[in-house]
Design a protein around this motif. Sequence first.
Motif, PDB file in Angstrom:
ATOM      1  N   ARG A 165      -9.181 -16.777   7.235  1.00  0.00           N
ATOM      2  CA  ARG A 165      -8.505 -15.647   7.849  1.00  0.00           C
ATOM      3  C   ARG A 165      -9.111 -14.341   7.348  1.00  0.00           C
ATOM      4  N   PRO A 166      -9.351 -13.383   8.248  1.00  0.00           N
ATOM      5  CA  PRO A 166      -9.916 -12.111   7.806  1.00  0.00           C
ATOM      6  C   PRO A 166      -8.887 -11.327   6.994  1.00  0.00           C
ATOM      7  N   PRO A 167      -9.347 -10.409   6.139  1.00  0.00           N
ATOM      8  CA  PRO A 167      -8.398  -9.633   5.340  1.00  0.00           C
ATOM      9  C   PRO A 167      -7.579  -8.697   6.211  1.00  0.00           C
ATOM     10  N   LYS A 168      -6.425  -8.282   5.682  1.00  0.00           N
ATOM     11  CA  LYS A 168      -5.565  -7.369   6.420  1.00  0.00           C
ATOM     12  C   LYS A 168      -6.260  -6.032   6.572  1.00  0.00           C
ATOM     13  N   ARG A 169      -5.866  -5.290   7.615  1.00  0.00           N
ATOM     14  CA  ARG A 169      -6.432  -3.967   7.841  1.00  0.00           C
ATOM     15  C   ARG A 169      -6.058  -3.063   6.676  1.00  0.00           C
ATOM     16  N   GLY A 170      -7.000  -2.246   6.262  1.00  0.00           N
ATOM     17  CA  GLY A 170      -6.734  -1.275   5.215  1.00  0.00           C
ATOM     18  C   GLY A 170      -6.801  -1.850   3.811  1.00  0.00           C
ATOM     19  N   ALA A 171      -6.971  -3.146   3.684  1.00  0.00           N
ATOM     20  CA  ALA A 171      -7.062  -3.749   2.359  1.00  0.00           C
ATOM     21  C   ALA A 171      -8.477  -3.563   1.834  1.00  0.00           C
ATOM     22  N   SER A 172      -8.595  -2.997   0.674  1.00  0.00           N
ATOM     23  CA  SER A 172      -9.927  -2.799   0.114  1.00  0.00           C
ATOM     24  C   SER A 172     -10.266  -3.950  -0.818  1.00  0.00           C
ATOM     25  N   LYS A 173     -11.537  -4.188  -1.008  1.00  0.00           N
ATOM     26  CA  LYS A 173     -11.984  -5.299  -1.829  1.00  0.00           C
ATOM     27  C   LYS A 173     -11.774  -5.011  -3.313  1.00  0.00           C
ATOM     28  N   SER A 174     -11.920  -3.735  -3.715  1.00  0.00           N
ATOM     29  CA  SER A 174     -11.864  -3.406  -5.126  1.00  0.00           C
ATOM     30  C   SER A 174     -10.437  -3.280  -5.649  1.00  0.00           C
ATOM     31  N   LYS A 175      -9.484  -3.071  -4.773  1.00  0.00           N
ATOM     32  CA  LYS A 175      -8.099  -2.908  -5.194  1.00  0.00           C
ATOM     33  C   LYS A 175      -7.530  -4.240  -5.652  1.00  0.00           C
ATOM     34  N   LYS A 176      -6.941  -4.220  -6.813  1.00  0.00           N
ATOM     35  CA  LYS A 176      -6.256  -5.425  -7.282  1.00  0.00           C
ATOM     36  C   LYS A 176      -4.777  -5.229  -7.029  1.00  0.00           C
ATOM     37  N   THR A 177      -4.156  -6.250  -6.504  1.00  0.00           N
ATOM     38  CA  THR A 177      -2.739  -6.128  -6.197  1.00  0.00           C
ATOM     39  C   THR A 177      -1.943  -6.257  -7.476  1.00  0.00           C
ATOM     40  N   SER A 178      -1.045  -5.338  -7.677  1.00  0.00           N
ATOM     41  CA  SER A 178      -0.183  -5.398  -8.839  1.00  0.00           C
ATOM     42  C   SER A 178       1.188  -5.869  -8.406  1.00  0.00           C
ATOM     43  N   VAL A 179       1.919  -6.396  -9.328  1.00  0.00           N
ATOM     44  CA  VAL A 179       3.250  -6.884  -9.024  1.00  0.00           C
ATOM     45  C   VAL A 179       4.157  -5.670  -8.906  1.00  0.00           C
ATOM     46  N   THR A 180       4.743  -5.490  -7.737  1.00  0.00           N
ATOM     47  CA  THR A 180       5.621  -4.351  -7.507  1.00  0.00           C
ATOM     48  C   THR A 180       6.972  -4.843  -7.044  1.00  0.00           C
ATOM     49  N   GLN A 181       7.934  -3.963  -7.141  1.00  0.00           N
ATOM     50  CA  GLN A 181       9.276  -4.275  -6.676  1.00  0.00           C
ATOM     51  C   GLN A 181       9.262  -4.362  -5.154  1.00  0.00           C
ATOM     52  N   PRO A 182      10.004  -5.301  -4.576  1.00  0.00           N
ATOM     53  CA  PRO A 182      10.074  -5.339  -3.106  1.00  0.00           C
ATOM     54  C   PRO A 182      10.804  -4.102  -2.593  1.00  0.00           C
ATOM     55  N   LYS A 183      10.441  -3.678  -1.398  1.00  0.00           N
ATOM     56  CA  LYS A 183      11.075  -2.508  -0.813  1.00  0.00           C
ATOM     57  C   LYS A 183      12.550  -2.791  -0.549  1.00  0.00           C
ATOM     58  N   LYS A 184      13.354  -1.772  -0.759  1.00  0.00           N
ATOM     59  CA  LYS A 184      14.774  -1.914  -0.494  1.00  0.00           C
ATOM     60  C   LYS A 184      15.004  -1.964   1.002  1.00  0.00           C
ATOM     61  N   LYS A 185      15.896  -2.808   1.428  1.00  0.00           N
ATOM     62  CA  LYS A 185      16.248  -2.854   2.840  1.00  0.00           C
ATOM     63  C   LYS A 185      17.134  -1.665   3.154  1.00  0.00           C
ATOM     64  N   ARG A 186      16.942  -1.113   4.310  1.00  0.00           N
ATOM     65  CA  ARG A 186      17.791  -0.006   4.737  1.00  0.00           C
ATOM     66  C   ARG A 186      19.166  -0.560   5.101  1.00  0.00           C
ATOM     67  N   GLN A 187      20.178   0.138   4.668  1.00  0.00           N
ATOM     68  CA  GLN A 187      21.525  -0.316   4.979  1.00  0.00           C
ATOM     69  C   GLN A 187      22.246   0.767   5.752  1.00  0.00           C
ATOM     70  N   TRP A 188      22.984   0.338   6.767  1.00  0.00           N
ATOM     71  CA  TRP A 188      23.748   1.267   7.575  1.00  0.00           C
ATOM     72  C   TRP A 188      25.083   1.542   6.891  1.00  0.00           C
ATOM     73  N   SER A 189      25.552   2.742   7.060  1.00  0.00           N
ATOM     74  CA  SER A 189      26.880   3.057   6.545  1.00  0.00           C
ATOM     75  C   SER A 189      27.915   2.399   7.448  1.00  0.00           C
ATOM     76  N   GLU A 190      29.130   2.294   6.940  1.00  0.00           N
ATOM     77  CA  GLU A 190      30.214   1.694   7.721  1.00  0.00           C
ATOM     78  C   GLU A 190      30.409   2.459   9.029  1.00  0.00           C
ATOM     79  N   GLU A 191      30.350   3.765   8.960  1.00  0.00           N
ATOM     80  CA  GLU A 191      30.540   4.600  10.151  1.00  0.00           C
ATOM     81  C   GLU A 191      29.427   4.364  11.175  1.00  0.00           C
TER      82      GLU A 191
END
Length: 93
Positions: free
Chosen positions: A42-68
């Motif tokens: 499989r080809p690499p994802k768009r915008g992914a560079s070869k030199s960048k090493k992926t670091s372990v990051t926190q997953p993005k928070k899901k957006r939550q709707w208010s009750e209203e």
Amino acid sequence: MTSSVPEALQRALKTMKARRDELDQEILVLERMVGDRRGPGRPPKRGASKSKKTSVTQPKKKRQWSEEARKRQAERARKMWAARKAKTTKKKK
């Protein structure tokens, strides 16, 4: 004389195939030198560079709707479905 034509065509075809095989080998050597040949997979994802090493990051928070906001959206959905239901019942009559 007619038998020499197919023989000549066979020789020409054999020569062309041999030349094609030579060219394929030369192309492979050049591609390896340049480094453009990726190989299977499989080809690499768009915008992914070869030199960048992926670091372990926190997953993005899901957006939550208010009750209203949820209540407003639910009301809009009810109106939309009621309008659609009314439109289809008119067509059936």
